[in-house]
Design a protein around this motif. Structure first.
Motif, PDB file in Angstrom:
ATOM      1  N   ASP A 566     -61.779  40.175 -87.595  1.00 16.73           N
ATOM      2  CA  ASP A 566     -62.849  39.994 -86.608  1.00 16.73           C
ATOM      3  C   ASP A 566     -62.346  40.294 -85.196  1.00 16.73           C
ATOM      4  N   TYR A 569     -64.545  40.085 -81.951  1.00 16.30           N
ATOM      5  CA  TYR A 569     -64.903  38.800 -81.350  1.00 16.30           C
ATOM      6  C   TYR A 569     -63.700  38.100 -80.719  1.00 16.30           C
ATOM      7  N   ARG A 626     -60.001  29.432 -90.453  1.00 13.86           N
ATOM      8  CA  ARG A 626     -60.781  30.031 -89.366  1.00 13.86           C
ATOM      9  C   ARG A 626     -60.955  29.054 -88.207  1.00 13.86           C
ATOM     10  N   TYR A 633     -61.445  32.973 -80.385  1.00 17.30           N
ATOM     11  CA  TYR A 633     -62.575  33.817 -80.750  1.00 17.30           C
ATOM     12  C   TYR A 633     -63.838  33.297 -80.054  1.00 17.30           C
ATOM     13  N   PHE A 635     -67.892  33.905 -81.069  1.00 20.33           N
ATOM     14  CA  PHE A 635     -68.816  34.549 -81.997  1.00 20.33           C
ATOM     15  C   PHE A 635     -70.268  34.462 -81.518  1.00 20.33           C
ATOM     16  N   SER A 638     -72.633  37.297 -82.117  1.00 19.47           N
ATOM     17  CA  SER A 638     -73.041  37.620 -83.488  1.00 19.47           C
ATOM     18  C   SER A 638     -74.369  36.989 -83.854  1.00 19.47           C
TER      19      SER A 638
END
Length: 817
Positions: A566, A569, A626, A633, A635, A638
């Motif tokens: 990912d 991100y 995660r 990160y 997100f 998204s």
């Protein structure tokens, strides 16, 4: 030669007593030796057999010499069989074992056209000899299919009815009550020599060198209770039995450790007590195993696997060569049980045979019996030498060298051994005082030199020494969060590398009774060592250092297939790499195992693990993994619906459209108290005002719907989510569609339809079909459809298996991880 015993009183020979004798002179002496030895010559092979039995039918020695023509080429086999406890096993083996080898060899040569590799011949000899003995054992076991439990329930009469035929022992049982050793020499057409031995027979090869001297090689092994390797093998196979080898004999009963037959030592004791005893009560073997049966606990004790040696005779070119095959009786005449004495004896055998003249085997036999003067050869050992030899075998020096031999190491001489013994005694001696036995680093004292040396070599002492050196080198370490960067450091590069090597050896191991201050100091040392060792420009998986951070990422990607999941991100790449470096260097944790696997003590160990196991990747499959990296990160991008709602709301607020929509003027009667009037939004309006991160339930409380529309399930239902059913991956086919109709028509054998334009209906260029011109064309079209469908299924299966088991090293799609 003489028959009788020597009189002590008259210094001569007497004729009275149980052994009558006759003094023979030449040529009668040679004549009777040749007669009693059954001398024979078969081509270039000279043979003798000398036993107390004048009757050859009761003689338990056999030899077979044959030449085989296989695929137009000549093979030669020379073999001897030394029987014991009867002649049934040796007769059966001498008659059928060479024939079985011939049959197996002939089958292979017919397939290969006459050529065969030496390794195949070795496997053939080993497999055929072992299978031959296994077949003999199976002959007895098959007569009583119930095994030991069934035998214990049978009466003597029931056993006798099976184990005897017309009052005589069954042939399969009779053969197994005796045994034989085997020595086979096989020579192929291209002069390759193969020697297979089972037991204690001897094969000796003599080759004449350019100087006229004879070089002797022993090509067989001594499979008996005197051989240390055989004794060790038996003790390993039967670890809980102290009497597996007793008085140099297996279970105290038989001298050889490998033989054909002798099922008394290969089957449970119940077979001997019931079957063999009932079948032949007068058998010779039963008088010798009375003390053996209580020790027969975990058979088999005798092996049937031959020792096979290979010699390429072509390398000797046209040199003169002699091959001697002899049973253990010739060795017994020389008392050559030691390897050194056996080497001297075999050298003498080759010299006697190489002297020339006819009947070399008779000359060898006569020399072993004492020669012309009835005196032993010069190197025979005396009684005093035998006592010295026994004492030598009991010594620590002999045991030490035998252990080195088993380990494949050369022996040491007596002087070096004695020096090692004295050195060891000095190390283990108790010191008279405790002076010098205290460890200042650890603050401990010891009463023996051995204990002090063990402590000095311990890992704990070395770690304490390293800590003391670290404190001396840096009494006031800088704070961890203010370590200088490589650009700010003014020290030379070589000094930095030396310090890094010292700091890298710091571990997180502390004493159980260590104080909190010591624990914190150890952690600070470890973190300092890690940050000085792993910089953002240094590879996480090896010692390579790059000039820039970008070059380091490129190196890890190309050399170790490292990638960041990912990545679109990711908001803090440097922080993520730094955090991974601390996990590896400080905690010695594999970033893919993430603490679930084995523990590592050093940085090098965890690096080697990640490279060897292809774990140069970030653990990102589990939710906990995660969440651990969530700080690096973002997100929010998204969630397209949430972003769209936010943008729409902001645009309305900016234009002032919603400025007065929330309030409504109402007429209120005087005298009625009203605190506040609020307009209730409709359901659609309320949905727009939900928080951006709103998460709702799906079809059940085991399913959540994210703002992006994606659905996630509860962990307790994962076994059902992992299931895959036909048609579940794609959209189900409409049975009324044109493709489905064409597929049904093509599958019908009576439709006589074929696809247009060379396609395959729904699988090809279209769904158009035409009428076949004849029955053959329709049948061919149906075959094409079936074959294409089968091929498609196979390819789909290959793709599925290849995807699931794909472990290629370099290419990884982040979306599939």
């Amino acid at each position: 030669m003489f028959q009788g015993r020597k009189a002590e009183s008259n210094n001569g020979w007497e004729g009275s007593g149980p052994w009558p004798y006759t003094i023979l002179e030449e040529p009668d002496l040679t004549h009777h030796i040749e007669r009693l030895a059954f001398h024979s010559t078969q081509g270039s092979v000279d043979c003798v057999t000398f036993q107390p039995y004048p009757d050859p039918d009761k003689n338990q020695d056999r030899h077979v010499v044959k030449e085989w023509v296989l695929e137009g080429q000549v093979w030669k086999i020379y073999s001897i069989f030394d029987g014991h406890a009867g002649h049934d096993a040796v007769n059966y083996t001498a008659e059928y074992l060479p024939a079985l080898i011939f049959e197996k060899l002939s089958d292979i040569l017919k397939v290969t056209g006459g050529g065969i590799l030496p390794s195949r011949v070795i496997e053939l000899l080993q497999g055929t000899i072992s299978a031959f003995d296994d077949q003999m054992t199976e002959g007895v076991v098959s007569l009583f299919p119930g095994g030991v439990e069934a035998i214990a329930k049978m009466t003597d009469d029931e056993i006798r009815a099976i184990a005897t035929v017309d009052g005589k022992p069954h042939l399969d049982i009779k053969r197994c009550m005796s045994g034989t050793t085997v020595l086979i020499a096989l020579v192929d057409p291209v002069r390759n020599l193969y020697v297979a031995s089972v037991g204690d027979c001897q094969a000796v090869l003599g080759v004449k060198d350019d100087t006229g001297e004879w070089e002797t090689s022993i090509l067989s092994a001594n499979h008996n209770g005197r051989d240390l390797e055989e004794v060790l093998r038996l003790k390993v196979e039967h670890p809980d039995e102290d009497q597996v080898v007793l008085d140099d004999r297996v279970l105290g009963g038989i001298a050889v450790t490998r033989a054909i037959g002798d099922q008394v030592y290969k089957l449970p004791a119940e077979y001997t007590k019931r079957i063999f005893t009932i079948a032949d009560p007068s058998a010779y073997i039963l008088t010798r195993v009375t003390d053996v049966l209580p020790r027969n606990l975990t058979p088999p004790y005798l092996s049937n696997v031959p020792d096979v040696r290979y010699v390429d005779l072509k390398r000797y070119e046209d040199r003169e060569a002699i091959l001697i095959l002899a049973s253990d009786g010739l060795v017994d005449l020389y008392d050559a049980y030691d390897s050194e004495l056996l080497k001297k004896a075999t050298d003498n055998w080759v010299k006697i045979v190489a002297e020339g003249g006819d009947k070399p085997s008779l000359r060898l036999l006569r020399s072993a019996m004492g020669g012309d003067n009835l005196e032993k050869v010069s190197f025979w050992i005396t009684a005093e030498m035998q006592d010295e030899q026994r004492e030598h075998y009991k010594s620590d020096y002999h045991r030490y060298n035998m252990k080195r031999r088993v380990a494949g190491l050369p022996p040491v001489n007596a002087d070096n051994f004695n020096e090692k013994v004295l050195q060891r005694r000095a190390e283990t001696a108790i010191m008279s005082s405790a002076k010098g036995s205290a460890c200042e680093v650890c603050g401990k004292s010891y009463t023996t030199e051995n204990a002090y040396r063990s402590h000095v070599n311990s890992k704990k002492h070395k770690e304490n020494e390293l800590r003391a050196a670290f404190r001396a080198a840096a009494p006031e370490p800088e704070p961890v969060n203010q370590l200088p960067t490589p650009e700010d450091s003014g020290e030379e590069e070589n000094d930095t590398e030396i310090v890094s090597e010292k700091l890298a050896a710091v571990t997180l191991n502390v004493d159980a009774d260590a104080s909190e201050t010591e624990v914190n100091l150890t952690i600070d040392e470890k973190i300092a060592a890690a940050r000085s060792k792993l910089k953002p420009t240094q590879c996480l998986f090896c010692a390579d250092a790059s000039e820039s951070f970008e070059d380091n990422l490129t190196h890890m990607s190309l050399e170790h297939s490292f990638f960041i999941p990912d990545a679109e991100y990711l908001i803090d790449l440097t922080g993520l790499i730094t955090y991974l470096g601390e996990k590896i260097a400080v905690g010695n944790v594999c970033i893919y195992c993430n603490g679930k696997g084995r523990e590592f003590r050093t940085l090098d160990a965890v690096r080697k693990h990640m490279v060897d196991k292809v774990h140069c990747k970030i653990a990102y499959e589990a939710e906990a993994d995660r969440l651990e990296l969530s700080d690096y990160y973002d997100f929010t991008s998204s969630y397209p619906e949430a972003v769209r709602n936010r943008k729409s709301k902001k645009s309305k607020d900016a234009t002032g459209e919603n400025e007065n929509e929330e309030w409504e003027d109402m007429e209120v009667d005087e005298g009625e108290d009203v605190d506040e009037i609020v307009e209730e939004d409709s359901e659609e309006d309320s949905d727009d005002d939900l928080p951006d991160n709103q998460i709702t339930y799906g079809d059940s409380h085991y399913e959540l719907v994210l703002p992006s529309g994606a659905r996630i399930g509860h962990r307790s239902m994962r076994r059902y989510y992992a299931q895959s059913f036909p048609g579940s991956r794609g959209k189900p086919e409409d049975p009324n569609s044109g493709a489905a109709l064409v597929r049904r028509l093509l599958a019908d054998k009576n439709s006589a339809l074929v696809p247009m334009r060379g396609g395959f209906g729904a699988f090809g260029s279209g769904t158009e079909v035409v009428k076949a011109r004849n029955r053959g064309e329709a049948r061919e079209a149906g075959r094409h459809v079936r074959e294409f469908r089968d091929q498609k299924r196979r390819e789909d299966f290959k793709t599925k298996v290849g995807f699931i088991h794909n472990s290629q090293k370099h290419f990884r799609d982040p979306l599939l991880q």
